[in-house]
Design a protein around this motif. Structure first.
Motif, mmCIF file in Angstrom:
data_model
loop_
_atom_site.group_PDB
_atom_site.id
_atom_site.type_symbol
_atom_site.label_atom_id
_atom_site.label_comp_id
_atom_site.label_asym_id
_atom_site.label_seq_id
_atom_site.Cartn_x
_atom_site.Cartn_y
_atom_site.Cartn_z
ATOM 1 N N ARG A 57 140.917 46.648 20.607
ATOM 2 C CA ARG A 57 140.228 47.398 19.559
ATOM 3 C C ARG A 57 139.266 46.479 18.810
ATOM 4 O O ARG A 57 138.231 46.917 18.297
ATOM 5 N N LEU A 58 139.636 45.205 18.764
ATOM 6 C CA LEU A 58 138.823 44.202 18.062
ATOM 7 C C LEU A 58 137.833 43.633 19.065
ATOM 8 O O LEU A 58 138.191 42.806 19.903
ATOM 9 N N HIS A 123 146.577 50.335 16.853
ATOM 10 C CA HIS A 123 147.092 49.256 16.004
ATOM 11 C C HIS A 123 146.204 48.954 14.806
ATOM 12 O O HIS A 123 145.123 49.508 14.665
ATOM 13 N N THR A 124 146.694 48.068 13.978
ATOM 14 C CA THR A 124 146.059 47.757 12.688
ATOM 15 C C THR A 124 145.398 46.383 12.776
ATOM 16 O O THR A 124 145.106 45.912 13.859
ATOM 17 N N GLN A 125 145.146 45.747 11.639
ATOM 18 C CA GLN A 125 144.419 44.464 11.648
ATOM 19 C C GLN A 125 145.322 43.246 11.725
ATOM 20 O O GLN A 125 144.948 42.222 12.280
ATOM 21 N N TRP A 127 147.140 39.751 10.871
ATOM 22 C CA TRP A 127 146.655 38.508 10.255
ATOM 23 C C TRP A 127 145.143 38.350 10.406
ATOM 24 O O TRP A 127 144.531 37.543 9.724
ATOM 25 N N VAL A 128 144.539 39.136 11.308
ATOM 26 C CA VAL A 128 143.091 39.026 11.522
ATOM 27 C C VAL A 128 142.304 39.438 10.279
ATOM 28 O O VAL A 128 141.278 38.860 9.956
ATOM 29 N N HIS A 129 142.803 40.450 9.545
ATOM 30 C CA HIS A 129 141.967 40.893 8.428
ATOM 31 C C HIS A 129 142.683 41.630 7.311
ATOM 32 O O HIS A 129 142.055 42.121 6.382
ATOM 33 N N CYS A 130 144.024 41.755 7.359
ATOM 34 C CA CYS A 130 144.708 42.516 6.315
ATOM 35 C C CYS A 130 145.258 41.556 5.263
ATOM 36 O O CYS A 130 145.487 40.385 5.542
ATOM 37 N N HIS A 131 145.507 42.067 4.048
ATOM 38 C CA HIS A 131 146.042 41.179 3.015
ATOM 39 C C HIS A 131 147.544 41.354 2.792
ATOM 40 O O HIS A 131 148.141 40.610 2.047
ATOM 41 N N PRO A 133 149.911 41.821 5.620
ATOM 42 C CA PRO A 133 150.604 41.930 6.913
ATOM 43 C C PRO A 133 151.884 41.102 6.961
ATOM 44 O O PRO A 133 151.972 40.055 6.347
ATOM 45 N N ASP A 136 150.977 39.711 13.060
ATOM 46 C CA ASP A 136 149.640 39.976 13.575
ATOM 47 C C ASP A 136 149.680 41.309 14.329
ATOM 48 O O ASP A 136 150.752 41.821 14.659
ATOM 49 N N SER A 138 146.690 42.372 16.793
ATOM 50 C CA SER A 138 146.015 42.224 18.092
ATOM 51 C C SER A 138 146.815 41.360 19.056
ATOM 52 O O SER A 138 146.847 41.630 20.264
ATOM 53 N N GLY A 139 147.489 40.329 18.533
ATOM 54 C CA GLY A 139 148.251 39.401 19.381
ATOM 55 C C GLY A 139 149.438 40.072 20.065
ATOM 56 O O GLY A 139 149.539 40.074 21.295
#
Lengths: 361, 405
Positions: A57-58, A123-125, A127-131, A133, A136, A138-139
């Motif tokens: 998704r990313l 899925h969501t963001q 550790w890539v972009h959420c405050h 979480p 992670d 994407s991983g």
């Protein structure tokens, strides 16, 4: 030029290919020609092939441009995305179908995600972009899909569709609360409030009232400043106070991890929509490939594949065999964490509401 | 010898057959060196098992209260490239159909103004442009606007409405959910861009009960396409499925939740007791050439779904069993009046951060129905109440006026 406000999105019909405009609302039927390839046939006899491709998704703009190059070559400049982050290349000319599939295969794009199997993980963001979480996104998704890709491409099939979703905290963004298998980031320690900073950056009453279990109490500091304290026993780590007030951080490298949920669905087919239920209360965050999470999901999927009847979703299967059998067969330990004791401070009157579109007129 | 990688953990995620987001971040970083700090900071998260984004931050564009999510690194000393790294939500075209021309335009703008990283799409359905500096936000919005795009919702506003592919590419669409989703998005631009409610509110439009946009699970107002007459049956195609090897008794009839289908294997014909059909879609899903939804189509209106924060997750429940297709077309007078009154009731009675469904639970369905001047009907419930604690309306309890002694 300064932006015009409130123009809204572009009109969707301006983006539809001719075959769709010609057959809009007049499709007759469809077939899954092979895994990942749908053929829709219009009342007019027109045909449209959709080739479904899984992806992260990313993605970067280079990736989007590559999709565009492919769609320009084979799809008259049109393609779409699905509600589960798949890409669908739309082909009206049958002569272009196999060449398109070859190009996608050569470039390493997995084709599939249709019928009785697994499609891309919503899925969501993380550790890539959420405050907020607890893991992670994407991983773990990449690690799980690497393992389960045969169920995406149709090399292996399942009794029914299996929808997996991941959310990186208890907010459960995405339909994690209604997925066949859900991967959920969880916190397990109460917030560590910075009681001196808190009154300077947050409103004390709204911080107190943000807690659904009334675990936050007012407390005067030694210098008389009004701040808060936490009754740790009442906290179920939802993080709502942190969303309201940044002086309440609750992430913790050792306490945070992943819970696995099973048996939810959103469609009305056969049984009505269902919530996901807790299967595994906690697995550690073990980057970069989260082996414990991958193994746990693989175990459930393989057992389901072997044991469920045709068309039974995970939740239908478990309801038929019983939860005790589910825990027995999967070898997942049943714990006191599985027994719901959260009443949210209020009774759930909505349990009697009709939460399915199934009814008689 | 090659330079040692600074992201050995994440490099592991470039292995394996599924497309890798790490590869994509590295591709973007080749053109935009500061985007490499997104990967570098993520590597630190992988080492330390904790996130490194600070809490929120109020940023935005002129005239709007939503659409931009503020994000700052908590280690700008280590990762100056992502010191401020805000997200823009861009309202997607309804149904997620694109022309390559439009997408290339978005890519051009984003390469000029931001990190080059995106989500196609975010959980609510928007195009997510992931990561740009504070001073780029307004010029970015200006560029997008000029290209014909607008921002989506965030905060306590109407979130970007979404729809499945509907009549554009599905024979099961029971109403034009794409058109209605687009029209409602345009109608409520004020509500979408300017947060002013107790909390968020979502519309999701699914063309049929398969509910491919998870409306029942995720939308405060869920539109689920349905029909109210008989399933259309093509006997020849039923026979063709049987001859093709489909076990219609086991795969179709036995899976019917109300057992309203009977199959006669000798004549290869099915009979449906339509009065007992709950329109679950299973038989139609299995035999799309032979069975179709009825001709009298529309949608079931359900309301109140949400994820767990705060009082636990809810599914939407039935509010109006059937809205005919004709009422789901412009000018939508009926729906506009309905939703305006619903929003007013919620706005008036909802607490701070209380979703519509939570308010419904707190004050009771009967209060909502009375406020909306709606009649209770059995389709709204699974079963009548099991406890005797009824809140009688005082005016309903008529007595002779004699006081008991």
């Amino acid at each position: 030029m300064p932006a015009k406000t409130d123009i809204g999105p572009p009109y969707f019909k301006d983006f539809l290919p001719k075959v769709i405009l010609d057959n809009y609302g007049k499709w007759d039927y469809h077939e899954i020609v092979k895994p990942g390839v749908l053929m829709h046939v219009g009342e007019s006899g027109d045909k449209l092939w959709s080739v479904r491709v899984g992806g992260a998704r990313l993605i970067c703009t280079d990736r989007v441009r590559e999709y565009c190059d492919i769609a320009d070559e084979f799809c008259d400049g049109h393609f779409r995305f699905t509600s589960r982050h798949n890409v669908e290349f739309l082909v009206a000319d049958e002569a272009k179908l196999e060449p398109l599939i070859k190009v996608l295969t050569d470039k390493g794009y997995p084709i599939g995600g249709t019928g009785n199997g697994i499609t891309s993980i919503v899925h969501t963001q993380g550790w890539v972009h959420c405050h907020t979480p607890a893991t992670d996104a994407s991983g773990p998704v990449k690690a799980v899909m690497d393992e389960l890709i045969d169920y995406f491409t149709g090399v292996k099939t399942l009794p029914a569709q299996l929808r997996i979703a991941l959310a990186c905290c208890l907010n459960m963004c995405g339909a994690v609360h209604c997925s066949d298998i859900a991967i959920l980031g969880i916190h397990r320690k109460p917030p560590k409030p910075d009681v001196n900073k808190l009154p300077k950056v947050c409103e004390v009453p709204s911080t107190i009232s943000s807690c659904p279990t009334y675990a936050i109490k007012p407390k005067k500091l030694e210098d008389g400043t009004k701040s808060i304290e936490i009754n740790d026993e009442r906290c179920m780590y939802c993080g709502n106070c942190y969303t309201m007030c940044p002086a309440m951080p609750l992430a913790d490298p050792e306490a945070d991890g992943i819970a696995i949920w099973v048996g939810g669905k959103v469609s009305n087919a056969r049984s009505g929509p269902k919530f996901s239920k807790l299967a595994i209360p906690f697995l550690p965050n073990n980057p970069p490939r989260w082996p414990e999470v991958v193994d746990a999901i693989k175990n459930i999927v393989e057992l389901y594949a072997a044991d469920a009847r045709k068309y039974e979703r995970v939740g239908d299967w478990i309801e038929r065999i019983g939860w005790e059998t589910f825990f027995d067969k999967t070898g997942i330990p049943f714990t006191d964490m599985h027994i719901d004791d959260f009443d949210g401070g209020a009774p759930p009157p909505h349990i009697a509401f009709r939460t399915t579109a199934q009814f008689r007129f | 010898m090659a330079e040692e990688s600074k992201t050995p953990l994440l490099d592991e995620l470039e292995k394996g057959p599924w497309p890798s987001f790490v590869t994509d971040i590295k591709m973007a970083a080749k053109r935009k060196p500061e985007t490499m700090d997104l990967l570098n900071q993520l590597e630190l998260s992988y080492e330390e098992k904790i996130g490194h984004w600070k809490h929120g931050g109020i940023v935005g564009v002129m005239g709007y209260g939503g659409g931009v999510i503020g994000r700052y690194s908590d280690r700008p000393d280590l990762f100056p490239g992502v010191k401020d790294f805000h997200t823009l939500r861009v309202n997607m075209p309804t149904g997620w159909f694109y022309t390559t021309k439009a997408l290339r335009t978005i890519c051009d703008i984003w390469d000029k103004r931001g990190s080059g990283m995106t989500n196609f799409h975010g959980s609510t359905g928007d195009i997510i442009l992931l990561g740009t500096d504070t001073d780029q936000l307004q010029p970015l919005f200006d560029d997008l606007s000029e290209a014909g795009f607008d921002l989506g919702g965030s905060g306590s506003d109407l979130r970007t409405p979404s729809a499945c592919c509907g009549p554009a590419r599905c024979e099961w669409a029971c109403f034009d959910n794409l058109q209605m989703c687009y029209d409602m998005t345009m109608e409520y631009q004020m509500e979408l861009h300017r947060p002013m409610w107790p909390y968020k509110f979502k519309f999701k439009f699914s063309g049929c009960p398969n509910d491919c946009v998870a409306a029942v699970a995720r939308a405060d107002m869920s539109f689920i396409g349905t029909w109210r007459d008989d399933i259309q049956v093509n006997d020849d195609e039923i026979a063709a499925y049987a001859e093709g090897g489909l076990d219609i008794q086991a795969d179709v009839a036995d899976n019917c939740p109300t057992k309203c289908i009977s199959y006669d294997a000798s004549s290869k014909k099915i009979k449906i007791d339509n009065s007992n059909c709950v329109r679950c879609m299973h038989c139609i899903n299995v035999m799309p050439k032979a069975l179709k939804p009825g001709k009298e189509r529309g949608c079931t209106l359900m309301a109140g779904a949400k994820a767990p924060i705060l009082m636990g997750a809810r599914l939407s429940s039935v509010i109006v069993p059937f809205v005919p297709k004709e009422k789901l077309e412009p000018p939508y007078e009926w729906f506009k009046d309905f939703i305006d009154r619903l929003w007013e009731w919620w706005d008036e009675n909802g607490k701070f951060r209380e979703r519509f469904g939570e308010l419904l639970d707190r004050v009771g369905m009967r209060v909502f129905l009375k406020a909306m001047d709606m009649e209770p009907i059995p389709q709204m419930i699974e079963a009548p109440r099991t406890n005797p604690f009824v809140f009688w309306w005082p005016e309903d309890v008529e007595t002779s006026g004699k006081e008991a002694k």
